[in-house]
Scaffold this motif. Structure first.
Motif, PDB file in Angstrom:
ATOM      1  N   LEU A   1      34.512  -5.211 -53.996  1.00 23.69           N
ATOM      2  CA  LEU A   1      34.071  -5.956 -55.172  1.00 23.69           C
ATOM      3  C   LEU A   1      34.461  -5.233 -56.453  1.00 23.69           C
ATOM      4  O   LEU A   1      34.771  -5.868 -57.462  1.00 23.69           O
ATOM      5  N   GLY A   2      34.459  -3.921 -56.413  1.00 27.63           N
ATOM      6  CA  GLY A   2      34.879  -3.137 -57.570  1.00 27.63           C
ATOM      7  C   GLY A   2      36.345  -3.335 -57.920  1.00 27.63           C
ATOM      8  O   GLY A   2      36.753  -3.150 -59.064  1.00 27.63           O
ATOM      9  N   TRP A   3      37.144  -3.718 -56.949  1.00 21.00           N
ATOM     10  CA  TRP A   3      38.562  -3.985 -57.195  1.00 21.00           C
ATOM     11  C   TRP A   3      38.776  -5.260 -58.005  1.00 21.00           C
ATOM     12  O   TRP A   3      39.827  -5.450 -58.594  1.00 21.00           O
ATOM     13  N   GLN A   4      37.804  -6.150 -57.982  1.00 20.11           N
ATOM     14  CA  GLN A   4      37.893  -7.435 -58.678  1.00 20.11           C
ATOM     15  C   GLN A   4      39.124  -8.227 -58.238  1.00 20.11           C
ATOM     16  O   GLN A   4      39.840  -8.800 -59.051  1.00 20.11           O
ATOM     17  N   ARG A   5      39.358  -8.242 -56.932  1.00 17.12           N
ATOM     18  CA  ARG A   5      40.508  -8.964 -56.379  1.00 17.12           C
ATOM     19  C   ARG A   5      40.088 -10.049 -55.404  1.00 17.12           C
ATOM     20  O   ARG A   5      40.920 -10.645 -54.738  1.00 17.12           O
ATOM     21  N   LEU A   6      38.785 -10.301 -55.288  1.00 18.17           N
ATOM     22  CA  LEU A   6      38.314 -11.281 -54.319  1.00 18.17           C
ATOM     23  C   LEU A   6      38.426 -12.694 -54.882  1.00 18.17           C
ATOM     24  O   LEU A   6      38.251 -12.924 -56.076  1.00 18.17           O
TER      25      LEU A   6
ATOM     26  N   ARG B   1      19.781  -0.293 -52.839  1.00 22.05           N
ATOM     27  CA  ARG B   1      20.431  -0.217 -54.147  1.00 22.05           C
ATOM     28  C   ARG B   1      21.864  -0.747 -54.045  1.00 22.05           C
ATOM     29  O   ARG B   1      22.322  -1.481 -54.915  1.00 22.05           O
ATOM     30  N   ARG B   2      22.557  -0.377 -52.989  1.00 22.70           N
ATOM     31  CA  ARG B   2      23.939  -0.832 -52.800  1.00 22.70           C
ATOM     32  C   ARG B   2      23.987  -2.362 -52.700  1.00 22.70           C
ATOM     33  O   ARG B   2      24.878  -3.005 -53.257  1.00 22.70           O
ATOM     34  N   VAL B   3      23.017  -2.966 -52.013  1.00 24.06           N
ATOM     35  CA  VAL B   3      22.967  -4.435 -51.932  1.00 24.06           C
ATOM     36  C   VAL B   3      22.798  -5.024 -53.328  1.00 24.06           C
ATOM     37  O   VAL B   3      23.478  -5.987 -53.693  1.00 24.06           O
ATOM     38  N   TYR B   4      21.916  -4.446 -54.137  1.00 24.25           N
ATOM     39  CA  TYR B   4      21.703  -4.964 -55.490  1.00 24.25           C
ATOM     40  C   TYR B   4      22.927  -4.756 -56.377  1.00 24.25           C
ATOM     41  O   TYR B   4      23.252  -5.613 -57.200  1.00 24.25           O
ATOM     42  N   VAL B   5      23.628  -3.657 -56.191  1.00 23.71           N
ATOM     43  CA  VAL B   5      24.870  -3.434 -56.932  1.00 23.71           C
ATOM     44  C   VAL B   5      25.899  -4.497 -56.533  1.00 23.71           C
ATOM     45  O   VAL B   5      26.593  -5.052 -57.398  1.00 23.71           O
ATOM     46  N   ILE B   6      25.987  -4.793 -55.247  1.00 18.58           N
ATOM     47  CA  ILE B   6      26.906  -5.839 -54.778  1.00 18.58           C
ATOM     48  C   ILE B   6      26.546  -7.178 -55.416  1.00 18.58           C
ATOM     49  O   ILE B   6      27.420  -7.903 -55.912  1.00 18.58           O
ATOM     50  N   MET B   7      25.270  -7.505 -55.433  1.00 21.86           N
ATOM     51  CA  MET B   7      24.841  -8.771 -56.045  1.00 21.86           C
ATOM     52  C   MET B   7      25.165  -8.795 -57.544  1.00 21.86           C
ATOM     53  O   MET B   7      25.620  -9.812 -58.071  1.00 21.86           O
ATOM     54  N   ALA B   8      24.963  -7.682 -58.221  1.00 20.54           N
ATOM     55  CA  ALA B   8      25.288  -7.608 -59.653  1.00 20.54           C
ATOM     56  C   ALA B   8      26.794  -7.792 -59.859  1.00 20.54           C
ATOM     57  O   ALA B   8      27.213  -8.503 -60.787  1.00 20.54           O
ATOM     58  N   GLN B   9      27.606  -7.183 -58.988  1.00 21.87           N
ATOM     59  CA  GLN B   9      29.052  -7.351 -59.096  1.00 21.87           C
ATOM     60  C   GLN B   9      29.444  -8.814 -58.873  1.00 21.87           C
ATOM     61  O   GLN B   9      30.336  -9.332 -59.550  1.00 21.87           O
ATOM     62  N   LEU B  10      28.797  -9.457 -57.929  1.00 18.99           N
ATOM     63  CA  LEU B  10      29.087 -10.867 -57.669  1.00 18.99           C
ATOM     64  C   LEU B  10      28.736 -11.730 -58.884  1.00 18.99           C
ATOM     65  O   LEU B  10      29.475 -12.647 -59.237  1.00 18.99           O
ATOM     66  N   LEU B  11      27.623 -11.420 -59.510  1.00 14.92           N
ATOM     67  CA  LEU B  11      27.203 -12.194 -60.689  1.00 14.92           C
ATOM     68  C   LEU B  11      28.133 -11.978 -61.886  1.00 14.92           C
ATOM     69  O   LEU B  11      28.322 -12.887 -62.684  1.00 14.92           O
ATOM     70  N   LYS B  12      28.709 -10.802 -61.987  1.00 16.76           N
ATOM     71  CA  LYS B  12      29.596 -10.471 -63.116  1.00 16.76           C
ATOM     72  C   LYS B  12      31.036 -10.912 -62.878  1.00 16.76           C
ATOM     73  O   LYS B  12      31.856 -10.854 -63.790  1.00 16.76           O
ATOM     74  N   SER B  13      31.343 -11.327 -61.683  1.00 18.74           N
ATOM     75  CA  SER B  13      32.716 -11.661 -61.319  1.00 18.74           C
ATOM     76  C   SER B  13      33.294 -12.759 -62.199  1.00 18.74           C
ATOM     77  O   SER B  13      32.623 -13.724 -62.551  1.00 18.74           O
ATOM     78  N   GLU B  14      34.562 -12.587 -62.514  1.00 23.54           N
ATOM     79  CA  GLU B  14      35.254 -13.587 -63.328  1.00 23.54           C
ATOM     80  C   GLU B  14      35.528 -14.880 -62.563  1.00 23.54           C
ATOM     81  O   GLU B  14      35.712 -15.929 -63.168  1.00 23.54           O
TER      82      GLU B  14
END
Length: 181
Positions: A119-124, A151-164
């Motif tokens: 998710l950090g790659w922002q390539r999904l 915490r990692r699950v919540y970080v994943i969810m935050a990344q999903l919400l911020k995704s372009e």
């Protein structure tokens, strides 16, 4: 262990097989993941070849072996340059990790490391993001995880919400319900 067929010399192939075997059999070296990532980053091999090498360990009947193999794969991803990963490999990994979430709960933390990295790659693609969220909602019992994994699950969810791609927004109330649970 399967023989790794790469664009590298036989010495590198033998070393990759040795590194994988030692790591999953708890003779690990903290340099295992960076070593495997360098094989990918340098173009001497690709991620799918590494997955093939890990194959018997990823499907082992021993949960500890599956967990260690999955963690090695996830940790390797943290060292891979995202621009060396073809889009089809990213999609393959997404499907792989989502499917692996159906495994025992003790394997989940290793899978979450890989998902967070990807998710950090922002390539999904949007559909990959939806698949990740739905898999986490249906397979991960956040309350039973330790603090770092929750915490990692919540970080994943935050990344999903911020995704372009905003793929997660298509879930609407399903996302809200899954997040609350």
């Amino acid at each position: 262990s399967k023989v790794l067929v790469m664009q590298a010399d036989s010495e590198t192939v033998a070393r990759v097989n040795q590194v994988v075997k030692e790591y999953v059999n708890e003779l690990k070296d903290d340099r295992s993941a960076p070593f495997l990532a360098e094989i990918i980053n340098s173009g001497h091999g690709d991620l799918l070849q590494i997955v093939e090498t890990l194959g018997e360990y990823l499907t082992s009947s021993a949960v500890e072996i599956r967990t260690r193999a999955t963690l090695l794969l996830s940790n390797t991803l943290t060292h891979v340059h995202q621009n060396t990963m073809p889009q089809e490999d990213v999609q393959y990994l997404t499907k792989f990790f989502c499917d692996r979430l159906k495994d025992k709960i003790s394997v989940h933390p290793a899978i979450l490391v890989g998902l967070e990295t990807m998710l950090g790659w922002q390539r999904l693609q949007a559909e990959d993001e939806v698949a990740i969220a739905q898999s986490i909602f249906s397979e991960v019992h956040n309350q039973s995880l330790c603090y770092m994994d929750r915490r990692r699950v919540y970080v994943i969810m935050a990344q999903l919400l911020k995704s372009e791609t905003r793929g997660i927004h298509k879930l609407g109330s399903e996302f809200v319900l899954g997040y609350i649970q």
